[in-house]
Enzyme design. Sequence first.
Site, mmCIF file in Angstrom:
data_model
loop_
_atom_site.group_PDB
_atom_site.id
_atom_site.type_symbol
_atom_site.label_atom_id
_atom_site.label_comp_id
_atom_site.label_asym_id
_atom_site.label_seq_id
_atom_site.Cartn_x
_atom_site.Cartn_y
_atom_site.Cartn_z
ATOM 1 N N ASP A 72 16.809 38.257 66.611
ATOM 2 C CA ASP A 72 16.894 39.342 67.620
ATOM 3 C C ASP A 72 15.532 39.117 68.573
ATOM 4 O O ASP A 72 14.772 38.019 68.549
ATOM 5 C CB ASP A 72 16.170 40.499 66.698
ATOM 6 N N ASN A 141 10.603 50.887 58.290
ATOM 7 C CA ASN A 141 11.616 51.764 58.167
ATOM 8 C C ASN A 141 12.904 51.349 57.480
ATOM 9 O O ASN A 141 13.908 51.689 57.482
ATOM 10 C CB ASN A 141 12.032 52.287 59.555
ATOM 11 N N HIS A 143 14.406 48.355 58.353
ATOM 12 C CA HIS A 143 15.308 47.593 59.166
ATOM 13 C C HIS A 143 15.080 46.087 58.805
ATOM 14 O O HIS A 143 14.122 45.832 58.238
ATOM 15 C CB HIS A 143 15.072 47.770 60.719
ATOM 16 N N GLU A 148 18.438 49.379 62.821
ATOM 17 C CA GLU A 148 17.645 50.376 62.471
ATOM 18 C C GLU A 148 18.505 51.112 61.520
ATOM 19 O O GLU A 148 19.704 51.100 61.474
ATOM 20 C CB GLU A 148 17.241 51.035 63.711
#
Length: 249
Positions: A72, A141, A143, A148
């Site tokens: 990423d 969170n 991810h 996401e």
Amino acid sequence: MISKQTLLNVVADYEALSSLAAAEVIRQVKQKPNACFCLAAGDTPKGMMRYLVEAQRRNEADFSQSHFVLLDEWVGLDKQDEGSCQHFLYTNLFEPLQIAESQIHGFDAKADDVEEECRQINTTIKELGGIDLTVLGIGVNGHIGFNEPGVDFTKEAHVVHLEETTTSVGAKYFADQQQAPEQGLTLGVSQIMEADKAVIIASGANKRPAVYALLYEQVSSQCPASILRTHHHFQLLCTEDSYPNYEAM
Ligand code: F6R
């Protein structure tokens, strides 16, 4: 509940985690010297990378034939930009290991057409024969990469509008910014799931809720990492401080 595929390894501290994660990577490169790796950037894998560099220096591992696919990147940044995923990987791994450009396969998150960059990396991964081992971090969170909560699990590489949690937590990578960029490029969950082996590493009490969701809540895109429980060869390596005591939560 933890599926029977999930291998869980809870270790005392960050050093033990780093050394264990590095051992997985070293096992893979010994088994297949031209293996294709996909490794997350960030605070968690930093120690693992240090162990990998030490291993090659001691001639205990040889990455000269390996391939590395980038997982990423923040849109608008590249390896020149401190705080970018690529800057991290070049500084902590590729340069110390003397990995050639021809061994590194990524996307240009500064390109005018980032969608085209995604299409290209999709093709490259297929040409390389897929990913042998991916070592991922986990966001607070839940991810993985920049996939996401709410992500479509069938997606390949794509452009993401990042959650506020990710951009505010991500500020830690940038010396002079309150927030990280709002968009990211990421390999998709389908590509992560197609990797032969997948490892998630987690460290720190702030990761405990995400690790809890990964291990014990229903597999759901609300915690993207939870899909790894259905992967045929998945290991979660975590430190005691990031491991949720099931009874206590
Ligand atoms: C970075 C990446 C992210 C991180 C995650 C945890 O390439 O893929 O998913 O792995 O945000 O980051 P750290 O390790 O800094 O807590």
